[in-house]
Design a protein around this motif. Sequence first.
Motif, PDB file in Angstrom:
ATOM      1  N   PHE A  99     -16.205 -20.744 -61.310  1.00  0.00           N
ATOM      2  CA  PHE A  99     -16.920 -21.971 -61.657  1.00  0.00           C
ATOM      3  C   PHE A  99     -16.180 -22.666 -62.786  1.00  0.00           C
ATOM      4  N   THR A 100     -16.024 -23.988 -62.670  1.00  0.00           N
ATOM      5  CA  THR A 100     -15.402 -24.764 -63.737  1.00  0.00           C
ATOM      6  C   THR A 100     -16.484 -25.347 -64.637  1.00  0.00           C
ATOM      7  N   PHE A 101     -16.531 -24.864 -65.871  1.00  0.00           N
ATOM      8  CA  PHE A 101     -17.499 -25.347 -66.852  1.00  0.00           C
ATOM      9  C   PHE A 101     -16.995 -26.674 -67.419  1.00  0.00           C
ATOM     10  N   THR A 102     -17.854 -27.688 -67.409  1.00  0.00           N
ATOM     11  CA  THR A 102     -17.462 -29.001 -67.921  1.00  0.00           C
ATOM     12  C   THR A 102     -18.548 -29.563 -68.822  1.00  0.00           C
ATOM     13  N   ARG A 103     -18.153 -30.508 -69.663  1.00  0.00           N
ATOM     14  CA  ARG A 103     -19.141 -31.195 -70.498  1.00  0.00           C
ATOM     15  C   ARG A 103     -20.131 -31.954 -69.616  1.00  0.00           C
ATOM     16  N   GLY A 104     -19.641 -32.502 -68.499  1.00  0.00           N
ATOM     17  CA  GLY A 104     -20.524 -33.232 -67.586  1.00  0.00           C
ATOM     18  C   GLY A 104     -21.617 -32.342 -67.023  1.00  0.00           C
ATOM     19  N   TRP A 105     -21.245 -31.117 -66.639  1.00  0.00           N
ATOM     20  CA  TRP A 105     -22.241 -30.180 -66.109  1.00  0.00           C
ATOM     21  C   TRP A 105     -23.266 -29.831 -67.196  1.00  0.00           C
ATOM     22  N   MET A 106     -22.784 -29.577 -68.406  1.00  0.00           N
ATOM     23  CA  MET A 106     -23.679 -29.235 -69.516  1.00  0.00           C
ATOM     24  C   MET A 106     -24.618 -30.401 -69.817  1.00  0.00           C
ATOM     25  N   ARG A 107     -24.071 -31.626 -69.795  1.00  0.00           N
ATOM     26  CA  ARG A 107     -24.916 -32.797 -70.068  1.00  0.00           C
ATOM     27  C   ARG A 107     -25.994 -32.961 -69.002  1.00  0.00           C
ATOM     28  N   SER A 108     -25.622 -32.692 -67.746  1.00  0.00           N
ATOM     29  CA  SER A 108     -26.602 -32.846 -66.667  1.00  0.00           C
ATOM     30  C   SER A 108     -27.738 -31.841 -66.810  1.00  0.00           C
ATOM     31  N   GLN A 109     -27.411 -30.613 -67.240  1.00  0.00           N
ATOM     32  CA  GLN A 109     -28.454 -29.605 -67.459  1.00  0.00           C
ATOM     33  C   GLN A 109     -29.362 -29.997 -68.623  1.00  0.00           C
ATOM     34  N   CYS A 129     -17.828 -24.888 -71.812  1.00  0.00           N
ATOM     35  CA  CYS A 129     -17.813 -26.295 -71.403  1.00  0.00           C
ATOM     36  C   CYS A 129     -16.877 -27.110 -72.284  1.00  0.00           C
ATOM     37  N   GLN A 130     -16.810 -26.789 -73.568  1.00  0.00           N
ATOM     38  CA  GLN A 130     -15.850 -27.459 -74.441  1.00  0.00           C
ATOM     39  C   GLN A 130     -14.416 -27.159 -73.990  1.00  0.00           C
ATOM     40  N   LEU A 131     -14.187 -25.927 -73.562  1.00  0.00           N
ATOM     41  CA  LEU A 131     -12.868 -25.530 -73.077  1.00  0.00           C
ATOM     42  C   LEU A 131     -12.540 -26.175 -71.727  1.00  0.00           C
ATOM     43  N   GLY A 132     -13.575 -26.479 -70.944  1.00  0.00           N
ATOM     44  CA  GLY A 132     -13.346 -26.937 -69.570  1.00  0.00           C
ATOM     45  C   GLY A 132     -12.728 -25.831 -68.730  1.00  0.00           C
ATOM     46  N   ALA A 133     -13.145 -24.591 -68.981  1.00  0.00           N
ATOM     47  CA  ALA A 133     -12.507 -23.421 -68.374  1.00  0.00           C
ATOM     48  C   ALA A 133     -13.050 -23.123 -66.974  1.00  0.00           C
ATOM     49  N   THR A 134     -12.159 -22.701 -66.102  1.00  0.00           N
ATOM     50  CA  THR A 134     -12.552 -22.165 -64.799  1.00  0.00           C
ATOM     51  C   THR A 134     -12.638 -20.646 -64.932  1.00  0.00           C
ATOM     52  N   VAL A 135     -13.831 -20.101 -64.672  1.00  0.00           N
ATOM     53  CA  VAL A 135     -14.125 -18.700 -64.997  1.00  0.00           C
ATOM     54  C   VAL A 135     -14.746 -17.992 -63.791  1.00  0.00           C
ATOM     55  N   ARG A 136     -14.323 -16.763 -63.577  1.00  0.00           N
ATOM     56  CA  ARG A 136     -14.955 -15.912 -62.561  1.00  0.00           C
ATOM     57  C   ARG A 136     -16.113 -15.166 -63.243  1.00  0.00           C
ATOM     58  N   LEU A 137     -17.187 -15.913 -63.480  1.00  0.00           N
ATOM     59  CA  LEU A 137     -18.319 -15.372 -64.244  1.00  0.00           C
ATOM     60  C   LEU A 137     -18.999 -14.235 -63.488  1.00  0.00           C
ATOM     61  N   ARG A 138     -19.107 -14.393 -62.180  1.00  0.00           N
ATOM     62  CA  ARG A 138     -19.821 -13.380 -61.401  1.00  0.00           C
ATOM     63  C   ARG A 138     -19.143 -12.009 -61.496  1.00  0.00           C
ATOM     64  N   ASP A 139     -17.816 -11.997 -61.590  1.00  0.00           N
ATOM     65  CA  ASP A 139     -17.095 -10.729 -61.769  1.00  0.00           C
ATOM     66  C   ASP A 139     -17.580 -10.000 -63.018  1.00  0.00           C
ATOM     67  N   GLU A 140     -17.760 -10.767 -64.105  1.00  0.00           N
ATOM     68  CA  GLU A 140     -18.187 -10.154 -65.376  1.00  0.00           C
ATOM     69  C   GLU A 140     -19.635  -9.674 -65.294  1.00  0.00           C
ATOM     70  N   LEU A 141     -20.485 -10.450 -64.634  1.00  0.00           N
ATOM     71  CA  LEU A 141     -21.886 -10.045 -64.467  1.00  0.00           C
ATOM     72  C   LEU A 141     -21.974  -8.755 -63.663  1.00  0.00           C
ATOM     73  N   GLU A 142     -21.205  -8.684 -62.573  1.00  0.00           N
ATOM     74  CA  GLU A 142     -21.241  -7.489 -61.717  1.00  0.00           C
ATOM     75  C   GLU A 142     -20.724  -6.263 -62.459  1.00  0.00           C
ATOM     76  N   SER A 143     -19.741  -6.470 -63.327  1.00  0.00           N
ATOM     77  CA  SER A 143     -19.127  -5.338 -64.033  1.00  0.00           C
ATOM     78  C   SER A 143     -19.970  -4.827 -65.189  1.00  0.00           C
ATOM     79  N   TRP A 144     -20.690  -5.718 -65.874  1.00  0.00           N
ATOM     80  CA  TRP A 144     -21.249  -5.344 -67.171  1.00  0.00           C
ATOM     81  C   TRP A 144     -22.753  -5.515 -67.336  1.00  0.00           C
ATOM     82  N   VAL A 145     -23.416  -6.280 -66.489  1.00  0.00           N
ATOM     83  CA  VAL A 145     -24.839  -6.567 -66.723  1.00  0.00           C
ATOM     84  C   VAL A 145     -25.712  -5.659 -65.866  1.00  0.00           C
ATOM     85  N   PRO A 146     -26.477  -4.756 -66.482  1.00  0.00           N
ATOM     86  CA  PRO A 146     -27.337  -3.848 -65.722  1.00  0.00           C
ATOM     87  C   PRO A 146     -28.309  -4.627 -64.838  1.00  0.00           C
ATOM     88  N   GLY A 147     -28.455  -4.179 -63.580  1.00  0.00           N
ATOM     89  CA  GLY A 147     -29.422  -4.795 -62.682  1.00  0.00           C
ATOM     90  C   GLY A 147     -28.868  -5.923 -61.842  1.00  0.00           C
TER      91      GLY A 147
END
Length: 453
Positions: free
Chosen positions: A370-380, A419-437
């Motif tokens: 997912f690419t985090f952007t200021r636009g996405w953050m503003r919309s939320q 969002c400030q970075l505008g980074a494209t991140v594989r967030l789901r990989d980190e959730l699957e690896s580290w978040v219980p449940g």
Amino acid sequence: MSDLPRKAVTRTAKLAALPLGFAGRATWGLGKRIGGKSAEIVGRELQQRTADQLFKVLGELKGGAMKFGQAMSVFESALPEEVAGPYRAALTKLQEAAPPMPTRTVHAVLTERLGADWLDNFREFEDKPSAAASIGQVHRAVWHDGREVAVKVQYPGAGEALLSDLNQLGRFARLLGPLIPGMDIKPLITELRDRVSEELDYELEAQAQRAHAEEFADDPDVHVPDVVHQCDQILVTEWIDGTPLSEVIVDGTDEQRDRAGQLLARFLFSGPARTGLLHADPHPGNFRLLPDGEKGWRLGVLDFGTVDRLPGGLPEPIGTSLRMTLAGDAEAVYELLCTEGFVKETIELEPDAVLEYLLPIIEPALVDEFTFTRGWMRSQAARIADLRSPAHQLGKQLNLPPAYLLIHRVTLSTIGVLCQLGATVRLRDELESWVPGFATGEDDATLGEETAG
């Protein structure tokens, strides 16, 4: 600047002038419009003046005022672009710098805490600080054994200043509310105030940093400098160079932004699982991007003065509710939120409406990357802040249990930085690896199919 302003009456007067300044500038703006300037031009000038005054005062006072400013700074990506521009420059300054303590004050603290011969501990000591933060400033030095070190010296009277500022800021939290749409400022100030004693305790900070340094000692992605020496008001740690994340935000390459974002997400979610602690101050000034031959870049992590103690890692209901939300199981999600106290017993909500409220927020976990952007953050932020929207009405009825308060703020803050970075991140990989449940064997394998269906 002279010594840190400590007298409550002085600090209170400076902070109390802020809302008066806001009102005065609004009157000035009206006069300009009557004089013929367009509302858009006047609005931008007004925002610039407001930003200049707000962050000049917060930066000068340090203490709780600057701590609040740093906490707010990671949310600038939620502001409309025409408003965010003037604030961004002021916020970036605040993240990395503040007026320094006089050299005589620094030497007085070092003499009091390390003895009259304090300089014998060092081969070299730079009087000019390399960084200044909310309760202390950092000096670069060489320890007596030859190691390059960072010497953090706490401002005299920092505790009194923290409490005085945060109490005063709490009194006009409503006026600060419009700075960040959709965010309730008062709980943030309350939470910062509740953690004052921990923030001031360098022994607790040293313990947290040692725990992270030991756990991440051989980690290929994250580097935490070790503690060299600690005593009351003084913390000496290994020095690390590297590019501050605030600089990457301004002019980093796409590769740097994506790598920094991925590692920031990895550290956020892996830290509690590996150390039982959550680094709870994720503003860009606390992170460095370090060159690394094998991977290209590693993430350097600083400042463990604020941590959340999570002996079992992140609470399992977080991962479970995320997984069930992505699977579209409205009834199960609603039941879990009720059980955990996110929905009070006196409130009754429609499960499908709750699901509809949550899905856009957790969109980054729905896809492989997912690419985090200021636009996405503003919309939320706009969706939740709009008084007429169903999301705003529903959000007002949800509750945030105390056990989740700091986790919630840290997660939001980290997303703000992504969002400030505008980074494209594989967030789901980190959730699957580290978040219980979150990942539960066969359930996880069919998660995407269930969501799509």
